[in-house]
Design an enzyme around this catalytic site. Structure first.
Site, PDB file in Angstrom:
ATOM      1  N   LYS A 126       3.189  17.249  65.232  1.00 59.10           N
ATOM      2  CA  LYS A 126       3.785  16.938  63.931  1.00 59.10           C
ATOM      3  C   LYS A 126       3.052  17.660  62.814  1.00 59.10           C
ATOM      4  O   LYS A 126       3.662  18.277  61.929  1.00 59.10           O
ATOM      5  CB  LYS A 126       3.754  15.429  63.714  1.00 59.10           C
ATOM      6  CG  LYS A 126       4.708  14.980  62.605  1.00 59.10           C
ATOM      7  CD  LYS A 126       3.994  14.265  61.491  1.00 59.10           C
ATOM      8  CE  LYS A 126       5.017  13.686  60.516  1.00 59.10           C
ATOM      9  NZ  LYS A 126       4.377  13.156  59.308  1.00 59.10           N
ATOM     10  N   PHE A 131      13.078  27.821  54.706  1.00 61.49           N
ATOM     11  CA  PHE A 131      11.747  27.714  54.094  1.00 61.49           C
ATOM     12  C   PHE A 131      11.219  29.060  53.586  1.00 61.49           C
ATOM     13  O   PHE A 131      10.023  29.231  53.418  1.00 61.49           O
ATOM     14  CB  PHE A 131      10.744  27.071  55.063  1.00 61.49           C
ATOM     15  CG  PHE A 131      11.039  25.622  55.323  1.00 61.49           C
ATOM     16  CD1 PHE A 131      10.455  24.628  54.559  1.00 61.49           C
ATOM     17  CD2 PHE A 131      11.930  25.247  56.314  1.00 61.49           C
ATOM     18  CE1 PHE A 131      10.738  23.293  54.780  1.00 61.49           C
ATOM     19  CE2 PHE A 131      12.222  23.910  56.550  1.00 61.49           C
ATOM     20  CZ  PHE A 131      11.630  22.931  55.780  1.00 61.49           C
ATOM     21  N   LEU A 132      12.131  29.993  53.316  1.00 61.42           N
ATOM     22  CA  LEU A 132      11.748  31.261  52.698  1.00 61.42           C
ATOM     23  C   LEU A 132      12.354  31.341  51.296  1.00 61.42           C
ATOM     24  O   LEU A 132      12.969  32.343  50.930  1.00 61.42           O
ATOM     25  CB  LEU A 132      12.211  32.443  53.547  1.00 61.42           C
ATOM     26  CG  LEU A 132      11.381  32.761  54.792  1.00 61.42           C
ATOM     27  CD1 LEU A 132      11.975  33.963  55.523  1.00 61.42           C
ATOM     28  CD2 LEU A 132       9.924  33.028  54.445  1.00 61.42           C
ATOM     29  N   ALA A 180      11.326  31.167  47.409  1.00 62.99           N
ATOM     30  CA  ALA A 180      10.213  31.153  46.462  1.00 62.99           C
ATOM     31  C   ALA A 180      10.418  30.055  45.426  1.00 62.99           C
ATOM     32  O   ALA A 180      11.533  29.789  44.996  1.00 62.99           O
ATOM     33  CB  ALA A 180      10.092  32.507  45.774  1.00 62.99           C
ATOM     34  N   GLY A 236       5.584  20.259  47.784  1.00 64.98           N
ATOM     35  CA  GLY A 236       5.090  18.933  47.418  1.00 64.98           C
ATOM     36  C   GLY A 236       5.701  17.923  48.371  1.00 64.98           C
ATOM     37  O   GLY A 236       5.996  18.238  49.522  1.00 64.98           O
ATOM     38  N   CYS A 291       5.197  14.440  52.871  1.00 64.14           N
ATOM     39  CA  CYS A 291       4.739  14.862  54.202  1.00 64.14           C
ATOM     40  C   CYS A 291       3.820  16.072  54.179  1.00 64.14           C
ATOM     41  O   CYS A 291       2.721  16.036  54.738  1.00 64.14           O
ATOM     42  CB  CYS A 291       5.939  15.154  55.097  1.00 64.14           C
ATOM     43  SG  CYS A 291       6.785  13.681  55.687  1.00 64.14           S
ATOM     44  N   LYS A 310       0.122  15.687  52.683  1.00 65.72           N
ATOM     45  CA  LYS A 310      -0.637  14.722  53.491  1.00 65.72           C
ATOM     46  C   LYS A 310      -0.962  15.294  54.876  1.00 65.72           C
ATOM     47  O   LYS A 310      -2.116  15.231  55.331  1.00 65.72           O
ATOM     48  CB  LYS A 310       0.176  13.429  53.637  1.00 65.72           C
ATOM     49  CG  LYS A 310      -0.368  12.445  54.658  1.00 65.72           C
ATOM     50  CD  LYS A 310       0.511  11.202  54.751  1.00 65.72           C
ATOM     51  CE  LYS A 310       1.912  11.506  55.238  1.00 65.72           C
ATOM     52  NZ  LYS A 310       1.945  11.967  56.655  1.00 65.72           N
ATOM     53  N   LYS A 362      11.967  18.213  45.604  1.00 63.12           N
ATOM     54  CA  LYS A 362      13.057  19.010  46.150  1.00 63.12           C
ATOM     55  C   LYS A 362      14.359  18.354  45.708  1.00 63.12           C
ATOM     56  O   LYS A 362      14.357  17.193  45.256  1.00 63.12           O
ATOM     57  CB  LYS A 362      12.983  19.101  47.679  1.00 63.12           C
ATOM     58  CG  LYS A 362      13.233  17.778  48.402  1.00 63.12           C
ATOM     59  CD  LYS A 362      13.207  17.977  49.920  1.00 63.12           C
ATOM     60  CE  LYS A 362      13.495  16.660  50.645  1.00 63.12           C
ATOM     61  NZ  LYS A 362      13.494  16.844  52.118  1.00 63.12           N
ATOM     62  N   ARG A 398       6.680  12.295  44.739  1.00 67.61           N
ATOM     63  CA  ARG A 398       5.319  12.346  45.262  1.00 67.61           C
ATOM     64  C   ARG A 398       4.850  13.792  45.416  1.00 67.61           C
ATOM     65  O   ARG A 398       5.517  14.607  46.037  1.00 67.61           O
ATOM     66  CB  ARG A 398       5.231  11.608  46.595  1.00 67.61           C
ATOM     67  CG  ARG A 398       5.263  10.088  46.449  1.00 67.61           C
ATOM     68  CD  ARG A 398       5.274   9.389  47.789  1.00 67.61           C
ATOM     69  NE  ARG A 398       6.561   9.548  48.475  1.00 67.61           N
ATOM     70  CZ  ARG A 398       6.848   8.995  49.650  1.00 67.61           C
ATOM     71  NH1 ARG A 398       5.941   8.265  50.272  1.00 67.61           N
ATOM     72  NH2 ARG A 398       8.030   9.177  50.190  1.00 67.61           N
TER      73      ARG A 398
END
Length: 249
Positions: free
Chosen positions: A44, A89-90, A92, A97, A100, A103, A161, A168
């Site tokens: 994970k 996840f590409l 910019a 933040g 998950c 942390k 997001k 958070r």
């Protein structure tokens, strides 16, 4: 509809119970991987750390694109079309933040330190992300001529997001606070996160819509990529603002 289920268990008894519990997902051909508990935990952490690394990598590429005059969105698209890399996840932005990533990545880094197995890539990701968030307020101030004291800055999006009310570890918290320290007057709007943000941010005028925060603003800063912000009436935006400046982070 998960991509996979990772189950960490030390006994066959526990595995049997969890196998029965998740049987409806088995019927959807969801891959299930049974491991020991330590392996499941590290899986994970490693997955989230890898995704955060992709985000941080494209953010550093964005810095380079700005320096050399390239288009980071086109670079990201060109990279993402490589099947070995993928497009997710590409994108910019002002830094990762949420509940998950920070942390889990900090936990992975701390675990590696505790067991004398340092992870330099992960430690760099943490440092680069922190610097990225700090740089965003500097970018806004520079776009405003180097001084925002007494000037109204409008902020669109405070959640970490879109499509969540979660603030958070949101980059907006650092950005707004830094701009306020520089003397800026902040007005802000978010479709879902304002109630939570009010508990963390003070001296912010909260609006009822994107247009409600623009009157007299010298800059509009887009922090979170909510879909409704893609459809703004730019003529109306320009008519409301004191200076027609949009800074898309």
């Amino acid at each position: 509809r998960p991509d996979r289920i990772i189950v960490g268990a030390h006994s066959e008894y526990a595995r049997d119970i969890l196998r029965k519990l998740y049987r409806p997902l088995f019927l959807r051909d969801t891959p299930v991987l049974f491991t020991d508990r330590c392996t499941a935990e590290l899986t994970k952490y490693a997955a989230n750390a890898f995704l955060a690394t992709k985000i941080t990598f494209i953010n550093e590429i964005a810095n380079l694109c700005e320096a050399v005059g390239a288009n980071v969105q086109d670079v990201a698209r060109g990279m993402g079309l490589d099947g070995r890399i993928g497009q997710k996840f590409l994108h910019a932005g002002p830094g990762y933040g949420g509940s998950c990533f920070p942390k889990d990545i900090n936990a992975l880094a701390r675990t590696s330190q505790d067991f004398a197995s340092p992870m330099q890539i992960i430690e760099s990701v943490i440092a680069v992300n922190a610097a990225r968030r700090e740089k965003m307020s500097e970018k806004v101030i520079a776009a405003c001529g180097g001084n925002v004291s007494g000037k109204k800055i409008a902020i669109l999006g405070v959640t970490f997001k879109p499509n969540t009310d979660d603030i958070r570890e949101a980059p907006s918290l650092d950005i707004v606070s830094a701009l306020q320290l520089s003397g800026a007057l902040i007005s802000a709007y978010d479709p879902a996160g304002m109630d939570a943000a009010k508990q963390c941010l003070s001296d912010v005028r909260w609006g009822n819509s994107a247009y409600d925060i623009l009157d007299g603003a010298v800059a509009l800063v887009i922090v979170t990529e909510w879909n409704e912000f893609r459809a703004l009436d730019l003529d109306r935006v320009k008519s409301l603002m004191a200076v027609p400046l949009v800074i898309d982070l």
